[in-house]
Write an enzyme that holds these catalytic residues in place. Structure first.
Site, PDB file in Angstrom:
ATOM      1  N   HIS A  94      49.421  46.155  48.188  1.00 41.18           N
ATOM      2  CA  HIS A  94      48.888  47.085  47.190  1.00 41.18           C
ATOM      3  C   HIS A  94      50.343  47.932  46.841  1.00 41.18           C
ATOM      4  O   HIS A  94      50.699  48.566  47.585  1.00 41.18           O
ATOM      5  CB  HIS A  94      47.787  47.964  47.735  1.00 41.18           C
ATOM      6  CG  HIS A  94      46.495  47.225  47.897  1.00 41.18           C
ATOM      7  ND1 HIS A  94      45.521  46.865  46.814  1.00 41.18           N
ATOM      8  CD2 HIS A  94      46.130  46.456  49.012  1.00 41.18           C
ATOM      9  CE1 HIS A  94      44.654  46.051  47.506  1.00 41.18           C
ATOM     10  NE2 HIS A  94      44.874  45.875  48.606  1.00 41.18           N
ATOM     11  N   HIS A 141      48.322  40.233  51.297  1.00 36.46           N
ATOM     12  CA  HIS A 141      48.883  40.774  49.927  1.00 36.46           C
ATOM     13  C   HIS A 141      48.944  42.486  50.333  1.00 36.46           C
ATOM     14  O   HIS A 141      48.544  43.000  51.395  1.00 36.46           O
ATOM     15  CB  HIS A 141      47.782  40.774  48.975  1.00 36.46           C
ATOM     16  CG  HIS A 141      46.502  41.158  49.352  1.00 36.46           C
ATOM     17  ND1 HIS A 141      45.535  40.616  49.960  1.00 36.46           N
ATOM     18  CD2 HIS A 141      45.887  42.292  48.890  1.00 36.46           C
ATOM     19  CE1 HIS A 141      44.471  41.320  49.969  1.00 36.46           C
ATOM     20  NE2 HIS A 141      44.558  42.386  49.550  1.00 36.46           N
TER      21      HIS A 141
HETATM   22  P1  5GP Z   1      41.919  43.899  49.779  1.00 38.37           P
HETATM   23  O1  5GP Z   1      40.637  44.619  49.863  1.00 38.37           O
HETATM   24  O2  5GP Z   1      41.850  42.561  50.493  1.00 38.37           O
HETATM   25  O3  5GP Z   1      43.033  44.688  50.306  1.00 38.37           O
HETATM   26  O4  5GP Z   1      42.327  43.764  48.370  1.00 38.37           O
HETATM   27  C1  5GP Z   1      42.016  42.942  47.306  1.00 38.37           C
HETATM   28  C2  5GP Z   1      42.259  43.506  46.174  1.00 38.37           C
HETATM   29  O5  5GP Z   1      41.872  42.208  45.138  1.00 38.37           O
HETATM   30  C3  5GP Z   1      41.369  44.741  45.576  1.00 38.37           C
HETATM   31  O6  5GP Z   1      42.061  45.563  45.411  1.00 38.37           O
HETATM   32  C4  5GP Z   1      40.608  43.927  44.542  1.00 38.37           C
HETATM   33  O7  5GP Z   1      40.460  44.916  43.481  1.00 38.37           O
HETATM   34  C5  5GP Z   1      41.522  43.017  43.941  1.00 38.37           C
HETATM   35  N1  5GP Z   1      40.599  41.893  43.403  1.00 38.37           N
HETATM   36  C6  5GP Z   1      39.704  41.164  43.765  1.00 38.37           C
HETATM   37  N2  5GP Z   1      39.445  40.114  43.178  1.00 38.37           N
HETATM   38  C7  5GP Z   1      40.580  39.782  42.270  1.00 38.37           C
HETATM   39  C8  5GP Z   1      40.795  39.129  41.116  1.00 38.37           C
HETATM   40  O8  5GP Z   1      39.969  38.081  40.930  1.00 38.37           O
HETATM   41  N3  5GP Z   1      41.818  39.251  40.548  1.00 38.37           N
HETATM   42  C9  5GP Z   1      42.711  40.224  40.650  1.00 38.37           C
HETATM   43  N4  5GP Z   1      43.746  40.560  39.891  1.00 38.37           N
HETATM   44  N5  5GP Z   1      42.388  41.159  41.680  1.00 38.37           N
HETATM   45  C10 5GP Z   1      41.362  41.054  42.572  1.00 38.37           C
END
Ligand code: 5GP
Length: 145
Positions: free
Chosen positions: A108, A106
């Site tokens: 951001h 994903h």
């Molecule tokens: P990563 O740390 O893997 O780059 O980003 C994961 C993102 O997903 C984080 O920014 C976190 O806040 C978000 N996130 C985690 N769980 C959920 C969820 O259940 N729903 C949504 N919409 N975002 C989530």
């Protein structure tokens, strides 16, 4: 979770993609689903989740990556129009040591305003009504090709 490993088809974003868990949707098409981050690092923090079931960007096919990054740009432009930030972070983490916490690839999109510190990664949960309002404004600003 390092860079290598098996894809877990029950990870949280896979469940959102399958409609098994809810999200506050911004946009979707055959390549990606975009929704509000529920633990935003800044107001208007949007996620863009490719439908390709891989853990990180290094594993994506070229076509899926190309389609995803074009949509990241398009949605970031909508964030710019809708929320008028002073800057926008586009970022993407690969592997836990790089900051990845959900192991479905994903991107951001994080709006920044002058003088406002970036919130913690995975900080407090946002108000759902605020997220819905932001999502509607961003969705309305997307320019479709
Ligand atoms: P990563 O740390 O893997 O780059 O980003 C994961 C993102 O997903 C984080 O920014 C976190 O806040 C978000 N996130 C985690 N769980 C959920 C969820 O259940 N729903 C949504 N919409 N975002 C989530």
């Amino acid at each position: 979770m390092s860079l290598d490993g098996d894809y877990d088809p029950d990870n949280i974003f896979a469940k959102i993609l399958k409609g098994e868990l809810p999200c506050v949707k911004v946009y979707e098409d055959e390549h990606i689903l975009s929704f509000m981050d529920i633990f935003p690092q800044a107001p208007g923090h949007v996620l863009v989740v490719p439908r390709e079931p891989v853990r990180n960007a290094l594993e994506m096919t070229d076509g899926a990556l190309q389609a995803a990054i074009v949509r990241v740009k398009r949605i970031a432009n909508a964030v710019k129009t809708a929320l008028a930030p002073d800057g926008i972070i586009l970022t993407q983490f690969n592997g836990a040591p790089a900051g990845q916490t959900v192991f479905h690839v994903h991107f951001h999109i994080i709006p920044r305003h002058e003088g406002v510190a970036l919130g913690a990664h995975g900080g407090g949960q946002a108000d759902m009504e605020v997220l819905k309002d932001q999502a509607a404004r961003i969705a309305a600003a997307i320019e479709h090709p």
